[in-house]
Design an enzyme around this catalytic site. Sequence first.
Site, PDB file in Angstrom:
ATOM      1  CE  LYS A 198     -30.289  62.659 -26.819  1.00 37.01           C
ATOM      2  NZ  LYS A 198     -31.894  63.151 -27.102  1.00 37.01           N
TER       3      LYS A 198
ATOM      4  CE1 TYR B 206     -28.434  64.158 -24.175  1.00 43.41           C
ATOM      5  CE2 TYR B 206     -26.174  63.517 -25.593  1.00 43.41           C
ATOM      6  CZ  TYR B 206     -27.373  64.498 -25.377  1.00 43.41           C
ATOM      7  OH  TYR B 206     -28.023  65.048 -26.582  1.00 43.41           O
TER       8      TYR B 206
ATOM      9  CB  ILE C 152     -32.378  72.285 -31.823  1.00 42.29           C
ATOM     10  CG1 ILE C 152     -30.903  72.136 -32.064  1.00 42.29           C
ATOM     11  CG2 ILE C 152     -32.881  71.338 -32.927  1.00 42.29           C
ATOM     12  CD1 ILE C 152     -29.994  70.886 -31.850  1.00 42.29           C
TER      13      ILE C 152
END
Length: 327
Positions: free
Chosen positions: A202, A198, A55
């Site tokens: 976030k 993870y 990305i």
Amino acid sequence: MLALVIGSLTLFTIGALLVKFATADGDFTLLFKGRAKRERVEGKVVWITGASRGIGEVLAGQFACLGAKLILSARNVAELERVKIETIGKYPGTNIEILPLDLASGEEALKDAVKKAESLFSASGVDYMVHNAAFERPKRKALDETEEGIQATFNTNVLGTITLTKLLAPFMLKRGGGHFIVMSSAAGKCPAPGQAIYSASKHALNGYFHTLRSELYPEGIKVTVVCPGPIETSITSGAGSSASGSSERRVSSERCAELTIVAATHDLKEAWISYQPVLLVMYLVQYMPTIGFWFMDKIGGNRLEAAKRNGDTYSWKLFFGEKKKTA
């Protein structure tokens, strides 16, 4: 007669919205914004971490297309140089600087990186800081996570990102404005069985940056938190994607980058990017949490089993489980 017409129009509208939702690749607020505003980006300095592939690489190309000046950061200098050469090849005249960076390198190293970034373009500091770099481990049970894995994830995803922000923000404040674009995750909004650490990292980013925006918005600092679901990155990164060989439907890196820039240039505070069923789960958890969490509890074990088989971990079938094979 009038009542019949109104009823028909209402049913048609509801049906159209349901079809739109079923085929959407982002939340409705984001999709209704149209295209990115070039005038918000052209001539601005955009610093992207994790820009050597995936990305980050695609974001570099799309920002270049809109006339931005770029600072590209990652640990792999050779890959950064490749991205720079290919981007300039597609968009001649683009101003691109390479700034090697390891988010886990500590505050002093990050301080030096910020000072350098602020001086790379004469009379221009960093206008947009795109926090894209992230560390993600293979899916595993929450109780199987190691101390080493937890530290590696948080050092990059949380501590390094927050420290970089804390060091850069004063420069933005002095100029009277700046914009942080945070590539979070659907895992930062919903439970993510197999990705507990993870997901936790976030969630931490979401909490920090939404709070930061609330504190600094009156002083010209904007924050856009982007929460993508599964994204296809294998084509652009040159590396094997976790989706290789599976039936997982993923939003392309190009579309993810496009919607990210749309969200930022329209000053959205948060944007969701994903196909179904992840998008539905995000809406449920956000607006009907009891139902949303019940849904995730139903699929948690099945998702772990699918991950073990390298199967589809984003399928509707996870809700129903696998039928046992008869002998």
